[in-house]
Design an enzyme around this catalytic site. Structure first.
Site, PDB file in Angstrom:
ATOM      1  N   GLN A 162      -2.130  -7.453   0.244  1.00  0.00           N
ATOM      2  CA  GLN A 162      -2.641  -6.919   1.506  1.00  0.00           C
ATOM      3  C   GLN A 162      -3.324  -5.566   1.297  1.00  0.00           C
ATOM      4  O   GLN A 162      -2.667  -4.589   0.943  1.00  0.00           O
ATOM      5  CB  GLN A 162      -1.461  -6.751   2.475  1.00  0.00           C
ATOM      6  N   GLY A 163      -4.618  -5.510   1.536  1.00  0.00           N
ATOM      7  CA  GLY A 163      -5.362  -4.264   1.339  1.00  0.00           C
ATOM      8  C   GLY A 163      -5.769  -3.615   2.645  1.00  0.00           C
ATOM      9  O   GLY A 163      -6.923  -3.724   3.074  1.00  0.00           O
ATOM     10  N   GLU A 172       4.017  -9.463  11.350  1.00  0.00           N
ATOM     11  CA  GLU A 172       4.692  -8.805  10.229  1.00  0.00           C
ATOM     12  C   GLU A 172       5.938  -8.087  10.746  1.00  0.00           C
ATOM     13  O   GLU A 172       6.989  -8.104  10.131  1.00  0.00           O
ATOM     14  CB  GLU A 172       3.722  -7.811   9.576  1.00  0.00           C
ATOM     15  N   SER A 211       4.778   2.876  10.309  1.00  0.00           N
ATOM     16  CA  SER A 211       6.028   3.651  10.186  1.00  0.00           C
ATOM     17  C   SER A 211       6.851   3.551  11.472  1.00  0.00           C
ATOM     18  O   SER A 211       6.334   3.170  12.528  1.00  0.00           O
ATOM     19  CB  SER A 211       5.714   5.114   9.912  1.00  0.00           C
ATOM     20  N   GLU A 236       7.925   5.859  13.241  1.00  0.00           N
ATOM     21  CA  GLU A 236       7.402   6.786  14.263  1.00  0.00           C
ATOM     22  C   GLU A 236       6.271   6.103  15.039  1.00  0.00           C
ATOM     23  O   GLU A 236       6.206   6.185  16.265  1.00  0.00           O
ATOM     24  CB  GLU A 236       6.872   8.072  13.608  1.00  0.00           C
TER      25      GLU A 236
HETATM   26  C1  LIG Z   1       6.569   0.688  -0.644  1.00  0.00           C
HETATM   27  C2  LIG Z   1       5.378   0.549   0.233  1.00  0.00           C
HETATM   28  C3  LIG Z   1       4.696  -0.646   0.274  1.00  0.00           C
HETATM   29  C4  LIG Z   1       3.533  -0.765   1.034  1.00  0.00           C
HETATM   30  N1  LIG Z   1       2.822  -1.931   0.971  1.00  0.00           N
HETATM   31  C5  LIG Z   1       1.599  -1.982   1.573  1.00  0.00           C
HETATM   32  C6  LIG Z   1       0.738  -3.107   1.376  1.00  0.00           C
HETATM   33  O1  LIG Z   1       1.086  -4.073   0.678  1.00  0.00           O
HETATM   34  N2  LIG Z   1      -0.502  -3.073   1.930  1.00  0.00           N
HETATM   35  C7  LIG Z   1      -0.927  -2.030   2.710  1.00  0.00           C
HETATM   36  O2  LIG Z   1      -2.036  -2.076   3.200  1.00  0.00           O
HETATM   37  N3  LIG Z   1      -0.124  -0.949   2.919  1.00  0.00           N
HETATM   38  C8  LIG Z   1       1.115  -0.900   2.364  1.00  0.00           C
HETATM   39  N4  LIG Z   1       1.910   0.206   2.543  1.00  0.00           N
HETATM   40  C9  LIG Z   1       1.368   1.370   3.242  1.00  0.00           C
HETATM   41  C10 LIG Z   1       2.055   1.712   4.552  1.00  0.00           C
HETATM   42  O3  LIG Z   1       1.654   0.863   5.547  1.00  0.00           O
HETATM   43  C11 LIG Z   1       1.763   3.203   4.852  1.00  0.00           C
HETATM   44  O4  LIG Z   1       2.482   3.964   3.921  1.00  0.00           O
HETATM   45  C12 LIG Z   1       2.154   3.583   6.239  1.00  0.00           C
HETATM   46  O5  LIG Z   1       1.269   3.053   7.150  1.00  0.00           O
HETATM   47  C13 LIG Z   1       2.227   5.109   6.432  1.00  0.00           C
HETATM   48  O6  LIG Z   1       1.049   5.736   6.018  1.00  0.00           O
HETATM   49  P1  LIG Z   1       1.079   6.986   5.048  1.00  0.00           P
HETATM   50  O7  LIG Z   1       1.944   6.673   3.919  1.00  0.00           O
HETATM   51  O8  LIG Z   1      -0.303   7.379   4.785  1.00  0.00           O
HETATM   52  O9  LIG Z   1       1.815   8.132   5.882  1.00  0.00           O
HETATM   53  P2  LIG Z   1       1.149   9.058   6.993  1.00  0.00           P
HETATM   54  O10 LIG Z   1       0.366   8.228   7.918  1.00  0.00           O
HETATM   55  O11 LIG Z   1       0.485  10.192   6.341  1.00  0.00           O
HETATM   56  O12 LIG Z   1       2.432   9.562   7.774  1.00  0.00           O
HETATM   57  C14 LIG Z   1       3.247  10.629   7.346  1.00  0.00           C
HETATM   58  C15 LIG Z   1       4.329  10.845   8.367  1.00  0.00           C
HETATM   59  O13 LIG Z   1       3.751  11.200   9.622  1.00  0.00           O
HETATM   60  C16 LIG Z   1       4.204  10.330  10.633  1.00  0.00           C
HETATM   61  N5  LIG Z   1       3.173  10.157  11.652  1.00  0.00           N
HETATM   62  C17 LIG Z   1       1.876   9.836  11.445  1.00  0.00           C
HETATM   63  N6  LIG Z   1       1.230   9.759  12.616  1.00  0.00           N
HETATM   64  C18 LIG Z   1       2.126  10.031  13.586  1.00  0.00           C
HETATM   65  C19 LIG Z   1       2.089  10.112  15.001  1.00  0.00           C
HETATM   66  N7  LIG Z   1       0.952   9.880  15.673  1.00  0.00           N
HETATM   67  N8  LIG Z   1       3.220  10.422  15.678  1.00  0.00           N
HETATM   68  C20 LIG Z   1       4.374  10.667  15.016  1.00  0.00           C
HETATM   69  N9  LIG Z   1       4.477  10.597  13.684  1.00  0.00           N
HETATM   70  C21 LIG Z   1       3.370  10.293  12.974  1.00  0.00           C
HETATM   71  C22 LIG Z   1       4.518   9.053   9.917  1.00  0.00           C
HETATM   72  O14 LIG Z   1       5.403   8.253  10.638  1.00  0.00           O
HETATM   73  C23 LIG Z   1       5.132   9.580   8.637  1.00  0.00           C
HETATM   74  O15 LIG Z   1       6.477   9.916   8.853  1.00  0.00           O
HETATM   75  C24 LIG Z   1       3.094   0.328   1.813  1.00  0.00           C
HETATM   76  C25 LIG Z   1       3.802   1.524   1.798  1.00  0.00           C
HETATM   77  C26 LIG Z   1       4.928   1.650   1.023  1.00  0.00           C
HETATM   78  C27 LIG Z   1       5.656   2.959   1.007  1.00  0.00           C
END
Ligand SMILES: Cc1cc2nc3c(=O)[nH]c(=O)nc-3n(C[C@H](O)[C@H](O)[C@H](O)COP(=O)(O)OP(=O)(O)OC[C@H]3O[C@@H](n4cnc5c(N)ncnc54)[C@H](O)[C@@H]3O)c2cc1C
Lengths: 400, 375
Positions: A126-127, A245, A385, A387
């Site tokens: 999934q990208g 999902e 997440s 949140e």
């Molecule tokens: C182990 C793992 C597997 C994954 N697998 C996939 C995959 O196969 N394919 C794929 O596409 N993605 C995948 N992901 C990505 C995942 O969907 C993202 O990590 C997730 O969407 C959070 O984005 P970020 O890591 O950039 O955190 P950020 O978006 O930078 O968030 C950082 C923090 O801020 C909080 N936050 C952000 N915006 C708000 C808001 N508006 N209000 C309150 N809090 C907020 C978040 O909840 C988090 O606590 C994976 C991630 C992990 C860790």
């Protein structure tokens, strides 16, 4: 309202139970029971076995080779699968891209991709996420530019789970920036990982494992017909998929299985010590998680019942995601607490078939408990997440 | 009551901070941790040269006569720097036993090289069946002529794989969980019948499971009185508990700082994520947890220095707090970093792992709350 199963349901349950008892491969079962990590081949073999039984497309419509099960049957299947400690079905093909293709794809795409997804002949990943676009997925920058009969893709996807195994990746990409809402410029596209210009780099996670990757696309050429549905509608398709999902991530049956295991384990003496079950503090925490889990099980059933009567999963599926993952994390924490000092040794190398027994540190999978706890902190981050899930409930359910 | 540091303490704080800022970054820490022995001998020698290995010992033993507050200062900074060098195992645990009960001769044999940084030592206080009960000692020592013979096994001995000297509590009389009847022995790891299985731990440190199979020792290797080891062990474990709590406070504070900083820089939805109130309140709670935990730490360290009646209560209070508030701070730090928080590449993940390990050792939150509840 009636919680009892009908005679048909019971017959179905017995059939599923017998299948996992008699046909589930012993070597995979042993790996699961001993905490030995599964390899790609194990997961594929398990899913192909389900396929030969006609049980791979749990949620798929019959016309595409799905089971056509009602919600009670799906519930029974998921429960029996968890109680047999069978692995989870890898979601990317069967749970994610498959449904998008049979719902939004054209005839050619259906014929070309669905049979191999159903038979687990092709591994999908999934990208969606990018380094700069996590929670704010709609800000994604990976671009697809039209060049004759092809799309040319440039950009970086990240956190791609099991991308190192993948034959294909489904991506959300920007096909137009000339739109009123940035969501409208996003399309859903399928990319062969063998295409020139695709590179996969591992990301090592907190517990030391390799399950996620960063994937770069440099002038990757993709046939125009790999774009699913309408150009610019990718966001809508992706959202549908995300809601599915989220219902999948509740993991209530797996959690129930693990709580049973925890109780079993607590009742036993470890290394001649007092059983942990004598510790009321600990058992009260186990009981509290069991109550939360039972509640979630019925919340999920209520949601599924609504879906089967024709409603989309909707924003309520967010509750399943954040409660489900919080419960999973609470269980991980309890396993780690149960292991005491033996949560500390970092000895993942001993979880293999031929590891000498007299050199084994800890009992059973004690030494994996902290690693699992660390690793599973991911569950409240991925899939949108927790949140973001709460934001969705606040906005779309409570109207705030 | 006085919350200020004296001149010597200020100098100590300053020198540890300087060392960490100038000579101990995350990459170095990781490379030391990844090495065979799991820490840097060179860094350990520097600690000895700077006098840090001498802190809790009497001047007549070659120490500098420091107390719990001095240890608190050092350990909090070691938390911030994520130091992997085995200060706890050598100085607080093994050194804690030696300074309390070793004879002059035993001190010159073991304590002197320990302070000098030449000898690595460990205190083997955990038994496979014992969980957090340090009186649960099944390892036995029996008399054979003038010698002692030790049989049994010890679990997750910090620094056990590097130690030349192991201090081993063994049962010389009484039932398996009696506090009476435990005697402490000094076992050199070269001795016949000592079997050491060492491994890394999930927090980047090093430990070992050790078995003793008919290990013969002369009576000169006995530390302290026959059957009287528990009181010593108990006091040393309290010191060690305070020390790891100070380390935990250092970790909690740096995790909070790093999270706040990250939230100011990470942009999603066109704004820094730190602008979301949902996250602001959680960072306020992290900050508050740090302040509350530090307050308990100060109370416990001052109480330990004064030798007050509250000392044990204070130790259980701070360890309970570290077990609960520490876990919360660690989990929140990871969560607010998003996917980055669960990567090996980022120091936050490693701080979180060490903090978690501290919660698992020397009695978890449940155990200490039980003690407090019992009054
Ligand atoms: C182990 C793992 C597997 C994954 N697998 C996939 C995959 O196969 N394919 C794929 O596409 N993605 C995948 N992901 C990505 C995942 O969907 C993202 O990590 C997730 O969407 C959070 O984005 P970020 O890591 O950039 O955190 P950020 O978006 O930078 O968030 C950082 C923090 O801020 C909080 N936050 C952000 N915006 C708000 C808001 N508006 N209000 C309150 N809090 C907020 C978040 O909840 C988090 O606590 C994976 C991630 C992990 C860790």
């Amino acid at each position: 309202m009636d919680v009892t199963l009908t005679a048909d349901d019971i017959a179905f349950r017995d059939e599923v139970r017998a299948f996992f008892r008699d046909e589930f491969p012993d070597d995979i079962r042993e790996k699961q029971d001993r905490g030995i990590p599964l390899e790609r081949e194990d997961m594929v073999r398990f899913q192909q076995l389900l396929h030969t039984k006609g049980w791979a497309g749990v949620n798929w419509p019959v016309e595409y080779g799905g089971t056509g099960w009602n919600i009670v049957q799906k519930y029974i299947f998921s429960s029996e699968m968890a109680m047999a400690n069978a692995p989870d079905i890898v979601p990317f093909g069967l749970g994610m891209v498959g449904p998008v293709i049979y719902t939004f794809g054209n005839e050619e795409q259906k014929q070309r991709f669905l049979p191999d997804i159903l038979a687990s002949n092709v591994w999908w990943c999934q990208g969606y996420s990018e380094p700069g676009s996590g929670s704010d997925l709609a800000s994604l920058k990976t671009k697809a530019d039209r060049d004759g009969d092809e799309w040319v893709i440039n950009g970086t996807k990240t956190w791609t789970t099991l991308g190192q195994y993948a034959d294909w990746i489904f991506c959300l990409v920007r096909t137009s920036s000339d739109v009123a809402r940035r969501q409208e410029g996003i399309s859903f596209i399928l990319v062969d990982m063998q295409s020139p210009g695709v590179t996969v780099n591992p990301i090592i996670t907190i517990e030391g494992g390799h399950e996620v990757n960063e994937i770069h696309f440099e002038n990757v050429r993709v046939p125009a017909n790999n774009l699913v549905g309408e150009e610019g509608k990718g966001w809508t398709y992706g959202k549908v998929l995300l809601e599915h999902e989220r219902t999948g991530t509740a993991g209530v049956h797996r959690s129930a299985f693990r709580l049973n295991k925890l109780r079993e384990q607590a009742a036993k003496s470890v290394r001649g010590g007092e059983p942990l079950a004598n510790d009321r503090n600990f058992m009260r925490k186990v009981a509290a998680v069991e109550v939360e889990l039972k509640a979630l099980e019925f919340t999920e059933l209520r949601t599924l019942a609504a879906v089967s009567s024709g409603k989309a999963p909707g924003a309520e599926s967010s509750i399943l995601k954040f409660k489900g993952t919080e419960i999973q994390q609470a269980i991980d924490t309890l396993f780690m607490e149960a292991a005491g000092y033996y949560a500390l040794p970092f000895v993942p190398h001993q979880f293999r078939f031929d590891y000498p027994e007299d050199e084994f540190i800890g009992e059973g999978s004690e030494t994996t408990t902290a690693l699992k706890y660390f690793n599973f902190r991911k569950a409240s981050i991925y899939g949108g997440s927790n949140e973001i899930q709460r934001n969705i409930v606040a906005k779309h359910v409570l109207g705030l | 009551m006085d919350f200020s540091l004296n001149d010597i303490q200020s100098m100590l704080l300053d020198s540890v901070q300087k060392f960490i800022n100038n000579d101990y970054d995350f990459d170095k820490r990781q490379s030391y941790s990844d090495s065979e022995q799991g820490f840097s001998s060179e860094v350990w020698t520097t600690f000895a040269e700077l006098g840090w290995t001498a802190i809790p010992f009497d001047e007549e033993d070659g120490g500098i006569g420091g107390g719990p507050v001095d240890l608190m200062i050092v350990m909090e900074q070691f938390g911030r720097g994520m130091i992997v060098e085995p200060y706890l195992a050598n100085i607080v645990l093994a050194g804690g036993v030696l300074r309390r009960v070793a004879t002059t001769e035993q001190k010159s044999r073991w304590l002197e090289p320990l302070i000098g940084g030449e000898l690595q030592a460990a205190l083997a206080f955990v038994e496979p069946q014992g969980r957090y009960d340090i009186a649960n000692v099944a390892t036995s020592a029996s008399k054979e002529g003038d010698d002692w013979v030790i049989n049994g096994s010890k679990s997750v001995v910090f620094n056990g794989g590097n130690a030349g000297l192991l201090i081993v509590p063994a049962r010389t009389s009484g039932e398996q969980s009696n506090t009476d009847g435990i005697t402490l022995f000094a076992v050199e790891t070269g001795a016949d019948g000592v079997n050491i299985q060492s491994y890394k731990t999930v927090d980047g440190h090093q430990a070992a499971d050790i078995s003793f199979d008919g290990v013969k020792l002369p009576d000169t290797n006995r530390l302290g009185n026959v059957d009287g080891g528990f009181a010593v062990l108990d006091a040393v474990i309290d010191d060690a508990t305070l020390a790891v709590c100070a380390e935990a406070v250092g970790i909690m504070r740096i995790l909070t700082e790093k999270t706040v900083e990250y939230s100011k820089n990470r942009v999603q939805f066109g704004v820094p994520i730190g602008s979301f109130q949902a996250l602001q309140h959680r960072m306020v709670d992290m900050f508050t947890a740090c302040e509350q935990t530090y307050s308990l730490l100060v109370w416990a360290s001052m109480t330990a220095s004064a030798g007050g009646d509250d000392a044990k209560r204070a130790v259980s209070s701070i360890k309970y707090q570290v077990g609960t508030a520490g876990r919360k701070v660690g989990e929140e730090a990871v969560q607010l970093h998003g996917g980055m928080g669960v990567t090996w590449e980022l120091d936050v993940a490693h701080y979180f792992k060490r903090l978690t390990a501290i919660g698992q050792i020397l009695g978890n939150a449940d155990l200490h709350l039980d003690r407090l509840a019992a009054g």
